[in-house]
Design an enzyme around this catalytic site. Sequence first.
Site, short mmCIF file in Angstrom:
data_model
loop_
_atom_site.label_atom_id
_atom_site.label_comp_id
_atom_site.label_asym_id
_atom_site.label_seq_id
_atom_site.Cartn_x
_atom_site.Cartn_y
_atom_site.Cartn_z
N LYS A 87 3.63 -6.84 -9.38
CA LYS A 87 2.24 -6.81 -8.90
C LYS A 87 1.43 -5.82 -9.73
CE LYS A 87 0.06 -6.78 -4.32
NZ LYS A 87 0.24 -6.29 -2.95
C1 E4P Z 1 -2.08 -7.64 -0.70
O1 E4P Z 1 -1.19 -7.85 -1.46
C2 E4P Z 1 -2.32 -6.34 -0.05
O2 E4P Z 1 -1.08 -5.72 0.16
C3 E4P Z 1 -2.94 -6.46 1.31
O3 E4P Z 1 -3.10 -7.79 1.72
C4 E4P Z 1 -4.05 -5.54 1.62
O4 E4P Z 1 -4.46 -5.75 2.94
P1 E4P Z 1 -5.40 -4.72 3.71
O5 E4P Z 1 -6.79 -4.89 3.21
O6 E4P Z 1 -5.28 -5.14 5.16
O7 E4P Z 1 -4.86 -3.35 3.45
#
Ligand code: E4P
Length: 218
Positions: A87
């Site tokens: 990622k």
């Molecule tokens: C995506 O990969 C992120 O980990 C995540 O969806 C972020 O979500 P949040 O905005 O609820 O922290």
Amino acid sequence: MKFFIDTANLNDIAEAQALGVLDGVTTNPSLMAKEGISGAENILAHYQKICDLVEGDVSAEVISTDFEGMVKEGEALAALHPQIVVKLPMIADGVKACKYFSDKGIRTNVTLVFSAGQALLAAKAGATYVSPFLGRLDDISTDGLNLIHEIRTIYDNYGFQTQILAASIRNTMHVINCAKLGSDVMTGPLSSITGLLKHPLTDSGLAKFLEDYNKSNQ
Ligand code: E4P
């Protein structure tokens, strides 16, 4: 539509896996910190535990912000387990690293995407997944779902193979609306998956069926 759970909590991952509908896991440094996981060795060991729990893709995020650092970290993460997807943040070096990994056949998830232009760049760099953050756009009074619609249109116009991974999902309506818009994947907390189960007519209907069965089988 693939269902990913967005957490580093092993109990939540196991519960979603037990339901039989889980296709993978996404994590980020904040989610790892929330579980009290710190230090490179512990973080790698935690990713290994997650991979042992699920069968699908597990997104593991780099913390470097320069190309060389991302490559070093990403290669170590990818070598850890075949389920790992590297990622990378949507910054210039993240795009370069995405191209580097896709040329090497290493799968990537480009994260922190908030515009159609960023999603187009991620696809051009060969990303396996692109993660538009719906909830965080909604938080600032911007229509997160419209971004999913724009990305779907652009990817379909050119046949990009990058999968749209709707992220920052906060509730069941986000999941349903992303499904309507043709998002390939959604990632959210356990409640966004288990919440799909619930309907009062299911509960009252089942109670009545059981009541009638019990009356006629005394
Ligand atoms: C995506 O990969 C992120 O980990 C995540 O969806 C972020 O979500 P949040 O905005 O609820 O922290």
